[in-house]
Write a protein that holds these residues in place. Structure first.
Motif, PDB file in Angstrom:
ATOM      1  N   MET A  65     -15.574  23.993 127.485  1.00  7.28           N
ATOM      2  CA  MET A  65     -15.850  22.959 126.498  1.00  7.28           C
ATOM      3  C   MET A  65     -14.685  21.972 126.403  1.00  7.28           C
ATOM      4  N   ALA A  66     -13.473  22.474 126.614  1.00  9.56           N
ATOM      5  CA  ALA A  66     -12.309  21.586 126.573  1.00  9.56           C
ATOM      6  C   ALA A  66     -12.397  20.531 127.678  1.00  9.56           C
ATOM      7  N   THR A  67     -12.825  20.940 128.853  1.00  6.05           N
ATOM      8  CA  THR A  67     -12.963  19.992 129.957  1.00  6.05           C
ATOM      9  C   THR A  67     -14.048  18.969 129.666  1.00  6.05           C
ATOM     10  N   LEU A  68     -15.165  19.424 129.076  1.00  6.83           N
ATOM     11  CA  LEU A  68     -16.241  18.507 128.703  1.00  6.83           C
ATOM     12  C   LEU A  68     -15.757  17.504 127.665  1.00  6.83           C
ATOM     13  N   ARG A  69     -15.060  17.997 126.643  1.00  9.83           N
ATOM     14  CA  ARG A  69     -14.565  17.090 125.596  1.00  9.83           C
ATOM     15  C   ARG A  69     -13.553  16.092 126.172  1.00  9.83           C
ATOM     16  N   GLU A  70     -12.765  16.537 127.121  1.00 12.11           N
ATOM     17  CA  GLU A  70     -11.813  15.630 127.766  1.00 12.11           C
ATOM     18  C   GLU A  70     -12.537  14.510 128.513  1.00 12.11           C
ATOM     19  N   ALA A  71     -13.632  14.862 129.193  1.00  4.12           N
ATOM     20  CA  ALA A  71     -14.412  13.853 129.918  1.00  4.12           C
ATOM     21  C   ALA A  71     -15.057  12.868 128.950  1.00  4.12           C
ATOM     22  N   LEU A  72     -15.599  13.381 127.836  1.00  2.00           N
ATOM     23  CA  LEU A  72     -16.211  12.508 126.834  1.00  2.00           C
ATOM     24  C   LEU A  72     -15.175  11.565 126.218  1.00  2.00           C
ATOM     25  N   ALA A  73     -14.004  12.097 125.938  1.00  2.00           N
ATOM     26  CA  ALA A  73     -12.936  11.268 125.362  1.00  2.00           C
ATOM     27  C   ALA A  73     -12.502  10.191 126.348  1.00  2.00           C
ATOM     28  N   GLY A  74     -12.454  10.539 127.627  1.00  2.62           N
ATOM     29  CA  GLY A  74     -12.087   9.545 128.630  1.00  2.62           C
ATOM     30  C   GLY A  74     -13.084   8.415 128.700  1.00  2.62           C
ATOM     31  N   ARG A  75     -14.377   8.744 128.635  1.00  2.69           N
ATOM     32  CA  ARG A  75     -15.392   7.693 128.644  1.00  2.69           C
ATOM     33  C   ARG A  75     -15.268   6.814 127.408  1.00  2.69           C
ATOM     34  N   ALA A  76     -14.955   7.408 126.258  1.00  5.70           N
ATOM     35  CA  ALA A  76     -14.788   6.624 125.031  1.00  5.70           C
ATOM     36  C   ALA A  76     -13.630   5.640 125.161  1.00  5.70           C
ATOM     37  N   ARG A  77     -12.648   5.987 125.997  1.00  7.96           N
ATOM     38  CA  ARG A  77     -11.514   5.083 126.250  1.00  7.96           C
ATOM     39  C   ARG A  77     -11.781   4.160 127.434  1.00  7.96           C
ATOM     40  N   HIS A  78     -13.034   4.141 127.909  1.00  3.90           N
ATOM     41  CA  HIS A  78     -13.452   3.312 129.040  1.00  3.90           C
ATOM     42  C   HIS A  78     -12.747   3.701 130.329  1.00  3.90           C
ATOM     43  N   GLU A  79     -12.447   5.000 130.447  1.00  3.42           N
ATOM     44  CA  GLU A  79     -11.859   5.502 131.679  1.00  3.42           C
ATOM     45  C   GLU A  79     -12.965   6.008 132.600  1.00  3.42           C
ATOM     46  N   ARG A  80     -12.705   5.994 133.884  1.00  3.76           N
ATOM     47  CA  ARG A  80     -13.677   6.486 134.849  1.00  3.76           C
ATOM     48  C   ARG A  80     -13.612   8.013 134.906  1.00  3.76           C
ATOM     49  N   GLY A  81     -14.751   8.623 135.148  1.00  4.94           N
ATOM     50  CA  GLY A  81     -14.791  10.078 135.283  1.00  4.94           C
ATOM     51  C   GLY A  81     -16.221  10.555 135.328  1.00  4.94           C
ATOM     52  N   LEU A  82     -16.483  11.611 136.086  1.00  7.95           N
ATOM     53  CA  LEU A  82     -17.827  12.149 136.209  1.00  7.95           C
ATOM     54  C   LEU A  82     -18.262  12.789 134.895  1.00  7.95           C
ATOM     55  N   LEU A  83     -19.473  12.424 134.438  1.00  4.25           N
ATOM     56  CA  LEU A  83     -19.997  12.970 133.191  1.00  4.25           C
ATOM     57  C   LEU A  83     -21.479  13.303 133.314  1.00  4.25           C
ATOM     58  N   TYR A  84     -22.224  12.378 133.891  1.00  4.32           N
ATOM     59  CA  TYR A  84     -23.667  12.543 134.060  1.00  4.32           C
ATOM     60  C   TYR A  84     -24.102  11.554 135.128  1.00  4.32           C
ATOM     61  N   GLY A  85     -25.133  11.902 135.877  1.00  2.32           N
ATOM     62  CA  GLY A  85     -25.532  11.080 137.013  1.00  2.32           C
ATOM     63  C   GLY A  85     -25.794   9.624 136.681  1.00  2.32           C
ATOM     64  N   ARG A  86     -26.380   9.363 135.507  1.00  2.00           N
ATOM     65  CA  ARG A  86     -26.674   7.984 135.114  1.00  2.00           C
ATOM     66  C   ARG A  86     -25.404   7.188 134.857  1.00  2.00           C
ATOM     67  N   LYS A  87     -24.311   7.855 134.602  1.00  5.57           N
ATOM     68  CA  LYS A  87     -23.059   7.173 134.269  1.00  5.57           C
ATOM     69  C   LYS A  87     -22.135   6.993 135.474  1.00  5.57           C
ATOM     70  N   GLY A  88     -22.675   7.206 136.682  1.00  5.99           N
ATOM     71  CA  GLY A  88     -21.893   6.924 137.874  1.00  5.99           C
ATOM     72  C   GLY A  88     -21.647   8.151 138.723  1.00  5.99           C
ATOM     73  N   SER A  89     -21.245   7.892 139.957  1.00 12.18           N
ATOM     74  CA  SER A  89     -20.954   8.958 140.916  1.00 12.18           C
ATOM     75  C   SER A  89     -19.691   8.601 141.683  1.00 12.18           C
TER      76      SER A  89
END
Length: 398
Positions: free
Chosen positions: A42-66
């Protein structure tokens, strides 16, 4: 010390940008086909979500990029000299999302009169219902200053323009827009596709391309891209996510493969197009040839100042005695120019252009029918012989 993309010529960027790095890697990125990205905690997931909120690139879900799309975005961003790039499923999807990331109800938008016709329709058929007003301005900017208002939020330019390839003095446009405060400048840069022209270096906030054209280059993928300044990026990314825009990794891979050869393709196509343009200027059935890289074209001074080269497009205006049915006969007589929309692929195309439906402002000195030609990778001598045969079939009718 490894060179950065800013140190390299753009043909080199196309070759090396977005490639995998490491001691043992494939020369091309993998096609990362997935809808789901899994996390080990869950920590890794929350880190990815926080990165997206800061407009950083990172894999999260297929619709959000590859990772495949990321590689293509890196190439386009380097070409356009921008902050970030977002991919879209078509050029028009990129254009409409760029517009919607800026305007709101009550806003005013100015659109260059030589714009791509679907953008014109989007403004009149969709934005009007949102309560966004729009006006058209002349490509020579002679009426732009008087049309800018305190409610103007977006100026939409296209350089060169559709069909007649009118040039726009973008630095002058940006200067006028900046005098009115919070005005975003967006440019349809499909004609140059980021290789021959970089609007962000001339002060624009967004550069939009239909990657379907020269970037892909093989007429087999629909793709769009928006490259922005740092200030314009957060809102574009937010609106693109809200509207569910995404691109498959297979399409991104094919576009990246096309990008590797874009420099050599465009160089060949611009040389062939200029050769045909000069030859067509001498034909008695042709009143005028529209091509900004011709020295006698009205936009040549701006083109030679701001652009690094041309492409394979030109338009011909027939003399007045060549009517609509004759133009149809000309197009149908061509053997190496197929009849079809789009351009930027390897093949030559011909299409009659109906200007009254694509212009609102008066003043065009057009007395004959217009045909747009896209010059492909065929031998230019063969293309000239093909056009000559089709023109000869008209001579007896005029």
């Amino acid at each position: 010390m490894k060179k950065t993309h800013k140190d390299l010529h753009r043909a080199t960027v196309l070759t090396h940008g977005g490639r995998p790095e490491g001691a043992r890697v494939t020369v091309n990125p993998v096609v990362a086909r997935t809808s789901t990205v899994v996390f080990d905690s869950m920590a890794t997931l929350r880190e990815a979500l926080a990165g997206r909120a800061r407009h950083e690139r990172g894999l999260l879900y297929g619709r959000k990029g590859s990772s495949t799309g990321d590689a293509l975005e890196d190439v386009i961003t380097a070409l356009e000299a921008g902050e970030r790039t977002r991919l879209f499923s078509s050029g028009l999807a990129a254009m409409t999302c760029a517009i919607l990331s800026v305007v709101r109800t009550g806003d005013h938008m100015l659109v260059i009169d030589s714009c791509y016709e679907p953008v014109r329709k989007f403004c009149s058929q969709y934005l009007a219902g949102m309560g966004v007003t729009h006006e058209f301005f002349k490509p020579d900017l002679s009426d732009l200053a008087e049309k800018l208002t305190p409610q103007t939020r977006l100026v939409w330019a296209e350089c060169p323009g559709t069909a007649l390839f009118e040039m726009c003095d973008l630095p002058a446009l940006v200067e006028m827009a900046r005098r009115h405060g919070n005005v975003t400048v967006a440019v349809d840069n499909t004609w140059a596709s980021g290789l021959m022209y970089r609007p962000l270096e001339h002060g624009a906030d967004m550069s939009v391309i239909a990657g379907t054209k020269y970037l892909v280059g093989h007429s087999d993928v629909m793709l769009g891209a928006v490259t922005t300044s740092a200030a314009a990026w957060p809102r574009l990314e937010e609106v693109a996510d809200l509207m569910g825009h995404s691109v498959s990794p297979d399409d991104a891979y094919l576009a990246l493969r096309g990008a590797r050869t874009m420099a050599v393709r465009m160089e060949r196509q611009q040389e062939s197009a200029l050769r045909l343009a000069r030859w067509l200027q001498q034909h008695p059935l042709i009143r005028r040839v529209f091509c900004p890289s011709l020295p006698d074209d009205p936009g040549y001074a701006i083109w030679s100042r701001d652009f690094d080269g041309g492409n394979g497009l030109l338009s011909i205006e027939f003399i007045a005695r060549v009517d609509g049915p004759m133009v149809d006969r000309f197009v149908e007589s061509l053997q190496l120019f197929s009849i079809g929309h789009s351009w930027g692929g390897y093949e030559s195309l011909a299409l009659p252009m109906h200007l009254p439906s694509t212009r609102h402002l008066q003043g065009l000195d057009i007395g004959g029918n217009i045909v747009r030609l896209h010059v492909g990778l065929e031998d230019p001598q063969d293309l000239m012989l093909d056009i000559e045969a089709a023109l000869s079939s008209l001579s007896a009718l005029v």
